[in-house]
Design an enzyme around this catalytic site. Sequence first.
Site, mmCIF file in Angstrom:
data_model
loop_
_atom_site.group_PDB
_atom_site.id
_atom_site.type_symbol
_atom_site.label_atom_id
_atom_site.label_comp_id
_atom_site.label_asym_id
_atom_site.label_seq_id
_atom_site.Cartn_x
_atom_site.Cartn_y
_atom_site.Cartn_z
ATOM 1 N N ASN A 9 72.629 63.922 84.991
ATOM 2 C CA ASN A 9 71.633 64.012 83.918
ATOM 3 C C ASN A 9 71.824 62.805 82.994
ATOM 4 O OD1 ASN A 9 70.034 64.682 81.744
ATOM 5 N ND2 ASN A 9 71.338 66.377 81.049
ATOM 6 N N LYS A 11 70.058 62.005 80.474
ATOM 7 C CA LYS A 11 69.640 62.317 79.087
ATOM 8 C C LYS A 11 68.747 61.195 78.527
ATOM 9 C CE LYS A 11 73.879 64.905 78.570
ATOM 10 N NZ LYS A 11 74.688 65.695 77.681
ATOM 11 N N HIS A 96 68.175 73.010 79.317
ATOM 12 C CA HIS A 96 69.464 72.392 78.956
ATOM 13 C C HIS A 96 69.830 72.805 77.527
ATOM 14 C CE1 HIS A 96 72.453 69.360 77.970
ATOM 15 N NE2 HIS A 96 72.621 69.202 79.261
ATOM 16 N N GLU A 98 70.891 71.243 75.097
ATOM 17 C CA GLU A 98 70.391 70.342 74.045
ATOM 18 C C GLU A 98 68.930 70.663 73.724
ATOM 19 O OE1 GLU A 98 71.566 66.705 75.976
ATOM 20 O OE2 GLU A 98 73.671 67.223 75.640
ATOM 21 N N GLU A 168 76.618 75.969 82.207
ATOM 22 C CA GLU A 168 77.119 74.885 81.365
ATOM 23 C C GLU A 168 77.585 75.478 80.031
ATOM 24 O OE1 GLU A 168 75.448 70.838 82.670
ATOM 25 O OE2 GLU A 168 74.176 71.618 81.098
ATOM 26 N N GLY A 174 79.821 67.261 76.926
ATOM 27 C CA GLY A 174 80.031 66.028 76.174
ATOM 28 C C GLY A 174 81.245 66.063 75.268
ATOM 29 N N SER A 214 81.610 68.210 81.034
ATOM 30 C CA SER A 214 82.709 67.232 81.139
ATOM 31 C C SER A 214 83.283 67.126 82.553
ATOM 32 C CB SER A 214 83.804 67.556 80.113
ATOM 33 O OG SER A 214 83.277 67.453 78.795
HETATM 34 C C1 PEP Z 1 75.135 67.817 80.650
HETATM 35 O O1 PEP Z 1 74.534 67.114 79.880
HETATM 36 O O2 PEP Z 1 74.522 68.656 81.339
HETATM 37 C C2 PEP Z 1 76.582 67.677 80.732
HETATM 38 C C3 PEP Z 1 77.254 68.570 81.426
HETATM 39 O O3 PEP Z 1 77.154 66.633 80.051
HETATM 40 P P1 PEP Z 1 78.674 66.099 80.177
HETATM 41 O O4 PEP Z 1 78.971 65.978 81.652
HETATM 42 O O5 PEP Z 1 78.672 64.771 79.485
HETATM 43 O O6 PEP Z 1 79.549 67.097 79.526
#
Ligand code: PEP
Length: 252
Positions: A9, A11, A96, A98, A168, A174, A214
Amino acid sequence: MRKPIIAGNWKMFKLISDAVATATALKPLVANANHCEVVIAPPFTALKAVADRLEGSNIHVSAQDLAPEIKHGAHTGEVCGDMIKDAGCSHVIIGHSERRAMYGDTDAVVNRKIRAALHFGLTPIVCIGETLDERDAGNAEKVVATQLAQSLAELTASEVIRIVLAYEPVWAIGTGRTATPEQAQQMHAFIRQWIAQQFDATAASDLRILYGGSVKPENISDLMRAADIDGALVGGASLEAESFSRIVNYEW
Ligand code: PEP
């Protein structure tokens, strides 16, 4: 057998030129990855250029969101599922954290977006997951069950099989703080059991559940060894072709 998916992703990162350069660099690095499906999700503006560059490769292109509507109309700023398909995408990320936190994507909106994606033959990658407060209060499974119940409301088992879920935990996105393989496995097993109860055993055993939060080249193999983890949704570590390819080519 559930074929794993490793999805990146991107973003709100990368201008078109950078997106195409990263996709171009990624192509040979994952060309032999037959053990999994590879998906990248560039921003809207770069979808067509990236999809054109990846045509004929084993990398699928995903949007990061779509409109809940299925008819074209006066919806300023929205992008309809058929436009996403027209740009060369096969997948779309929905719900997501976010978008849930910053742009009002409730479970009801997520449900409409899943229906729109399925209507247009796109594979929805549907994100669910609890916050740290919710986990610390012992409510992680309850929160995830509620998200599932509302997001998948009134879908049939055959529709659910066409979805990919991404667990997630918000506290792992992040932050550099990954869920342990045991924590992730526990929740993935819970989700699969929930699907079996609400839909049927076939939907539960066929459904692919990705872990996100992460994920890095250093932790992907341990995560992928867990029985109910069928791949990863990767944010930060997907932005560079080299690190994302190391995740795709995890040891298994
Ligand atoms: C994501 O944005 O779905 C995500 C898991 O980000 P990160 O891998 O940076 O934690």
